[in-house]
Structure formats: C-alpha cells, structure tokens
Design a protein around this motif. Structure first.
Motif, PDB file in Angstrom:
ATOM      1  N   GLY A 139     -10.922  -1.511   3.152  1.00  0.00           N
ATOM      2  CA  GLY A 139     -10.276  -2.655   2.377  1.00  0.00           C
ATOM      3  C   GLY A 139     -10.202  -3.862   3.164  1.00  0.00           C
ATOM      4  N   ILE A 140     -10.665  -4.935   2.497  1.00  0.00           N
ATOM      5  CA  ILE A 140     -10.319  -6.224   3.117  1.00  0.00           C
ATOM      6  C   ILE A 140      -9.649  -7.120   2.332  1.00  0.00           C
ATOM      7  CG2 ILE A 140     -12.895  -6.839   2.705  1.00  0.00           C
ATOM      8  CD1 ILE A 140     -12.743  -8.200   5.602  1.00  0.00           C
ATOM      9  N   PHE A 141      -8.691  -7.764   2.668  1.00  0.00           N
ATOM     10  CA  PHE A 141      -7.637  -8.612   1.654  1.00  0.00           C
ATOM     11  C   PHE A 141      -7.608 -10.125   2.249  1.00  0.00           C
ATOM     12  CE2 PHE A 141      -6.485  -4.299   1.423  1.00  0.00           C
ATOM     13  CZ  PHE A 141      -7.057  -3.958   0.179  1.00  0.00           C
ATOM     14  N   ALA A 196      -5.298  -6.466  -6.140  1.00  0.00           N
ATOM     15  CA  ALA A 196      -6.470  -5.737  -5.608  1.00  0.00           C
ATOM     16  C   ALA A 196      -5.834  -4.819  -4.533  1.00  0.00           C
ATOM     17  CB  ALA A 196      -7.263  -6.908  -4.542  1.00  0.00           C
ATOM     18  N   VAL A 197      -4.693  -5.262  -3.779  1.00  0.00           N
ATOM     19  CA  VAL A 197      -4.272  -4.245  -2.739  1.00  0.00           C
ATOM     20  C   VAL A 197      -3.737  -3.178  -3.391  1.00  0.00           C
ATOM     21  CG1 VAL A 197      -2.130  -3.962  -1.208  1.00  0.00           C
ATOM     22  CG2 VAL A 197      -3.306  -6.215  -1.186  1.00  0.00           C
ATOM     23  N   ALA A 226      -8.138   5.538   6.590  1.00  0.00           N
ATOM     24  CA  ALA A 226      -8.679   4.387   5.887  1.00  0.00           C
ATOM     25  C   ALA A 226      -8.373   3.164   6.555  1.00  0.00           C
ATOM     26  CB  ALA A 226      -8.034   4.193   4.544  1.00  0.00           C
ATOM     27  N   GLU A 237     -12.297   5.145   3.445  1.00  0.00           N
ATOM     28  CA  GLU A 237     -12.284   3.850   2.555  1.00  0.00           C
ATOM     29  C   GLU A 237     -11.915   2.831   3.413  1.00  0.00           C
ATOM     30  OE1 GLU A 237     -12.526   3.950  -1.169  1.00  0.00           O
ATOM     31  OE2 GLU A 237     -13.467   2.309  -0.108  1.00  0.00           O
ATOM     32  N   VAL A 244      -7.851   4.859  -2.329  1.00  0.00           N
ATOM     33  CA  VAL A 244      -7.207   5.411  -1.025  1.00  0.00           C
ATOM     34  C   VAL A 244      -6.805   6.841  -1.311  1.00  0.00           C
ATOM     35  CG1 VAL A 244      -6.065   5.553   0.990  1.00  0.00           C
ATOM     36  CG2 VAL A 244      -7.330   3.546   0.556  1.00  0.00           C
ATOM     37  N   GLU A 262     -15.754  -8.621   7.677  1.00  0.00           N
ATOM     38  CA  GLU A 262     -15.908  -7.166   7.722  1.00  0.00           C
ATOM     39  C   GLU A 262     -16.127  -6.708   9.036  1.00  0.00           C
ATOM     40  OE1 GLU A 262     -18.425  -6.602   4.479  1.00  0.00           O
ATOM     41  OE2 GLU A 262     -16.911  -6.765   3.051  1.00  0.00           O
ATOM     42  N   PHE A 315      -7.776  -1.257   6.613  1.00  0.00           N
ATOM     43  CA  PHE A 315      -7.902  -2.556   5.955  1.00  0.00           C
ATOM     44  C   PHE A 315      -7.709  -3.589   7.003  1.00  0.00           C
ATOM     45  CE2 PHE A 315      -3.400  -3.707   5.891  1.00  0.00           C
ATOM     46  CZ  PHE A 315      -2.729  -2.475   6.198  1.00  0.00           C
ATOM     47  N   ILE A 342       0.994  -1.301  -0.017  1.00  0.00           N
ATOM     48  CA  ILE A 342      -0.141   0.051   0.169  1.00  0.00           C
ATOM     49  C   ILE A 342       0.922   1.213   0.049  1.00  0.00           C
ATOM     50  CG2 ILE A 342      -1.777   1.383   1.434  1.00  0.00           C
ATOM     51  CD1 ILE A 342      -2.772  -1.597   2.420  1.00  0.00           C
ATOM     52  N   TRP A 401      -6.723  -1.022  -4.519  1.00  0.00           N
ATOM     53  CA  TRP A 401      -7.378  -0.039  -3.255  1.00  0.00           C
ATOM     54  C   TRP A 401      -6.517   1.097  -2.749  1.00  0.00           C
ATOM     55  CZ3 TRP A 401      -5.767   0.438   1.948  1.00  0.00           C
ATOM     56  CH2 TRP A 401      -6.930   0.793   2.567  1.00  0.00           C
TER      57      TRP A 401
END
Ligand SMILES: Cc1cc2nc3c(=O)[nH]c(=O)nc-3n(C[C@H](O)[C@H](O)[C@H](O)COP(=O)(O)O)c2cc1C
Length: 168
Positions: free
Chosen positions: A119-121, A153-154, A83, A117, A161, A103, A85, A23, A157
């Motif tokens: 995020g979930i990974f 995906a990371v 944000a 924001e 952000v 979540e 995650f 990130i 995201w």
C-alpha cells in the motif's frame, strides 16, 4: 502460539505511526489480535502469524529501521504473510512517473521478502517541528505542507490485507 498480527512502523514526525494505528484498529475490527509497535522495539517475531510493515518516504527511500528489520528477520518473515506500506507526500501527485518513484521506495524490501500486499498512502507534512535539516530541504524544494492522509483508503487497504492474510 503464533496467533497475533504485527503492525510495525518507523516514523520521524508521527504521521506514519497514526497510519499504522489505523491499520491495527481495522484489523482488530475483523477479530484479529494485533500489536502496533515501532519497528525498533520488536525483539521476537514468534507470537505473529502475519506482519504489516511500513515507513514514511524520505528523499525517495524508506527510513533505515524497517529495512534493517526486514533484512535481519528475512528468514522468519518468509514463513508468514507480510504486507508493506509507504507513506509520502508525492503520492497525491497525478504524475505516474512521480508515483512510480514513490513506489520504488519499497523495491529493496520487496526483493528481501515478497509481500502479499503493498500500500502507498499520502502523509502529513507540517513546517513547524521539523529538524533544521528537514526544514531546509522542505524550503529548498518548496514542498507543500498539510495533512493529506486518506483514512478511508488506509482502512480499505487494511481490510484487503486481512483477506490476503486469511488466504495465504
Ligand atoms: C526532508 C523530507 C523529505 C521528504 N521526502 C519525500 C519523498 O521523497 N517522497 C515522498 O513521497 N514524501 C517525502 N516526504 C514527505 C514525508 O514522507 C511525509 O511528510 C510523511 O507523512 C512523514 O511521515 P512521518 O510523520 O511518519 O515521519 C519528505 C518529507 C521531508 C520532511
């Protein structure tokens, strides 16, 4: 001057630290000055214009460190874009109920400071190197092992952000 972005994380076996680094790299690519740090090492929030805070999920919850950090610094964090995650293994599950539970690991921190924001990974679980307790739990629940992290995906995201931070 508050001109940096903080990416703060907790980790037990390193996989969330690597997600946090990815990130941070992505935010640097778009020109931001970024510090990626374990949450326990952060003393001073004054250099930061935004914060990204993440934790792995253990037994449905974040590790205590990031939640305590947010609780302690909630007043300051409410003045900058934040944000969150989460990294977990059940995230790969197609069952919406299971995903909802993952979540929910962020419900408490979302109440403390409202994020711009979330995020979930998917994470990584290796059977070697686990503590005795974790190994026992993993065996008991027959958790799948492997590295399920999705770097695309990371990174996507992190870009989203960045846009939210810019718009905040
Ligand atoms: C004992 C134990 C409990 C776990 N509980 C959950 C869970 O409730 N939900 C989930 O999605 N992942 C769960 N996981 C998977 C971890 O979140 C995943 O392996 C994560 O990538 C670990 O992050 P870390 O390497 O930064 O510590 C669990 C793993 C272990 C070892």
């Amino acid at each position: 001057m508050a001109d940096r972005i903080l990416v703060a994380y907790a980790t037990r076996y390193g996989s969330t630290a690597e997600v946090a680094e990815a990130i941070g790299d992505e935010l640097r690519k778009v020109g931001a000055e970024v510090d990626v740090r374990p949450v326990d090492e952060i003393q001073d929030l004054s250099p930061y214009r935004a914060a990204v805070i993440g934790s792995p999920i253990y037994m449905g919850k974040w590790l205590p460190g990031p939640q305590v950090f947010i609780e302690k610094n909630q007043q300051h964090l409410r003045t900058i874009p934040v944000a969150y995650f989460a990294v977990g293994l059940t995230v790969t599950d197609r069952n919406p109920e299971i995903l909802k539970k993952a979540e929910a690991s962020m419900d408490a921190v979302r109440l403390l400071v409202n994020p711009v924001e979330v995020g979930i990974f998917p994470g990584r679980l290796e059977s070697s190197g686990l503590s005795f307790t974790d190994r026992t739990i993993v065996k008991m629940i027959r958790a799948k092992t492997g590295d399920f992290r999705n770097w695309g995906a990371v990174r996507a995201w992190a870009q989203a952000v960045n846009q939210k931070i810019a718009a905040a």
